[in-house]
Write a protein that holds these residues in place. Sequence first.
Motif, PDB file in Angstrom:
ATOM      1  N   LEU A  78       0.791  -1.233   0.000  1.00 33.22           N
ATOM      2  CA  LEU A  78       0.000   0.000   0.000  1.00 33.22           C
ATOM      3  C   LEU A  78       0.824   1.284   0.000  1.00 33.22           C
ATOM      4  N   GLY A  79       2.133   1.152   0.182  1.00 33.07           N
ATOM      5  CA  GLY A  79       2.966   2.327   0.376  1.00 33.07           C
ATOM      6  C   GLY A  79       2.989   3.310  -0.781  1.00 33.07           C
ATOM      7  N   LYS A  80       2.696   4.578  -0.480  1.00 29.70           N
ATOM      8  CA  LYS A  80       2.740   5.648  -1.486  1.00 29.70           C
ATOM      9  C   LYS A  80       3.488   6.880  -0.975  1.00 29.70           C
ATOM     10  N   HIS A  81       3.413   7.124   0.327  1.00 33.08           N
ATOM     11  CA  HIS A  81       4.002   8.327   0.899  1.00 33.08           C
ATOM     12  C   HIS A  81       5.259   7.958   1.705  1.00 33.08           C
ATOM     13  N   LYS A  82       6.377   8.601   1.384  1.00 27.88           N
ATOM     14  CA  LYS A  82       7.634   8.320   2.059  1.00 27.88           C
ATOM     15  C   LYS A  82       7.580   8.797   3.516  1.00 27.88           C
ATOM     16  N   LEU A  83       8.155   7.997   4.405  1.00 35.10           N
ATOM     17  CA  LEU A  83       8.161   8.326   5.825  1.00 35.10           C
ATOM     18  C   LEU A  83       9.322   9.256   6.162  1.00 35.10           C
ATOM     19  N   CYS A  84      10.543   8.810   5.927  1.00 33.88           N
ATOM     20  CA  CYS A  84      11.757   9.610   6.166  1.00 33.88           C
ATOM     21  C   CYS A  84      12.734   9.347   5.026  1.00 33.88           C
ATOM     22  N   PRO A  85      12.472   9.904   3.858  1.00 34.66           N
ATOM     23  CA  PRO A  85      13.279   9.573   2.681  1.00 34.66           C
ATOM     24  C   PRO A  85      14.756   9.901   2.809  1.00 34.66           C
ATOM     25  N   SER A  86      15.091  10.916   3.606  1.00 32.29           N
ATOM     26  CA  SER A  86      16.496  11.285   3.755  1.00 32.29           C
ATOM     27  C   SER A  86      17.272  10.289   4.604  1.00 32.29           C
ATOM     28  N   ILE A  87      16.551   9.479   5.392  1.00 26.47           N
ATOM     29  CA  ILE A  87      17.194   8.496   6.268  1.00 26.47           C
ATOM     30  C   ILE A  87      17.019   7.087   5.731  1.00 26.47           C
ATOM     31  N   LEU A 147       4.842   5.836   4.971  1.00 28.35           N
ATOM     32  CA  LEU A 147       3.908   6.147   6.052  1.00 28.35           C
ATOM     33  C   LEU A 147       2.883   5.032   6.198  1.00 28.35           C
ATOM     34  N   GLU A 148       2.414   4.513   5.073  1.00 30.29           N
ATOM     35  CA  GLU A 148       1.433   3.418   5.115  1.00 30.29           C
ATOM     36  C   GLU A 148       2.034   2.178   5.779  1.00 30.29           C
ATOM     37  N   GLY A 149       3.292   1.895   5.452  1.00 26.39           N
ATOM     38  CA  GLY A 149       3.968   0.759   6.074  1.00 26.39           C
ATOM     39  C   GLY A 149       4.121   0.953   7.568  1.00 26.39           C
TER      40      GLY A 149
END
Length: 277
Positions: A160-169, A175-177
């Motif tokens: 389901l993942g579409k929105h990155k949680l912490c892309p720089s890290i 976010l979905e995950g």
Amino acid sequence: MKVRIISAIVGILILLPVLWFSDTVLFPIVLALCGAMAAYEIVSCIGARVWYVLAPSMTFAALGPLLTEWVASSVKGYIAFLAMLAFAYLFLLLTVAVFTGGKLKYSLVAETVIGVVYATVGFTSIALLRRIAGGAYLFGMVFVGAWMTDTMAYFTGRLLGKHKLCPSISPKKTLEGSIGGVIFCALSFLLYGFIVHKIVGVTPNYPMLFIGGAVLSVASQIGDLAASLIKREHGVKDYGKLMPGHGGVMDRFDSILAVAPFLLLLCGFAPAFAFFY
């Protein structure tokens, strides 16, 4: 992928006997060894792998779990003792920094102490959880919480993942995950409570198990991201090479090191957070 699966199977086969004999002296010894290896990996990662930093760091990390068997009469008492031990460790490294004429920088001392104390507190908390009342089943929640969060966050994110949680890290986490990890961890705690009830006979506090699962899942994910942050800042892919395809001790226990202290605090200092009666 094949290497990761084989390594995971071997790791589980090693871990299961350790957990089975968690009521013996074998348990704190294994945790002490893990703590020492974690300290080695942290010191190596930040570039402070010299004998006068490495030796006290590994010794301090190993002492934490071992001394639970001889020093701690209570959770609060041991936390106070560990705080004094941490101060002695910090003062020793500061003394080394002074008498090496600045070769060991204060910033490196601070980073070393934070990393090593963090790992030590995590492994020591597992040992302490095993010793408190109900510890025979409470300490298992550490592994359930960390592993269910990690596993279900991965699969939920893939699906389901579409929105990155912490892309720089961590570019792959979504976010979905993350939300999926929290939900499934909370549900897994309910199942864990039911299984413990059937085996041991204690009464689960299901509302608190659900809330606790959610809280510990968040701690697990922050612990994972914090460990990744340190690696990324120092340009390191894995902390070690102990398990092919998985990395070192810190790579495999980063979430557990965050979950264990939180669970210990809930069990030792928050009576309202009674998971079982």
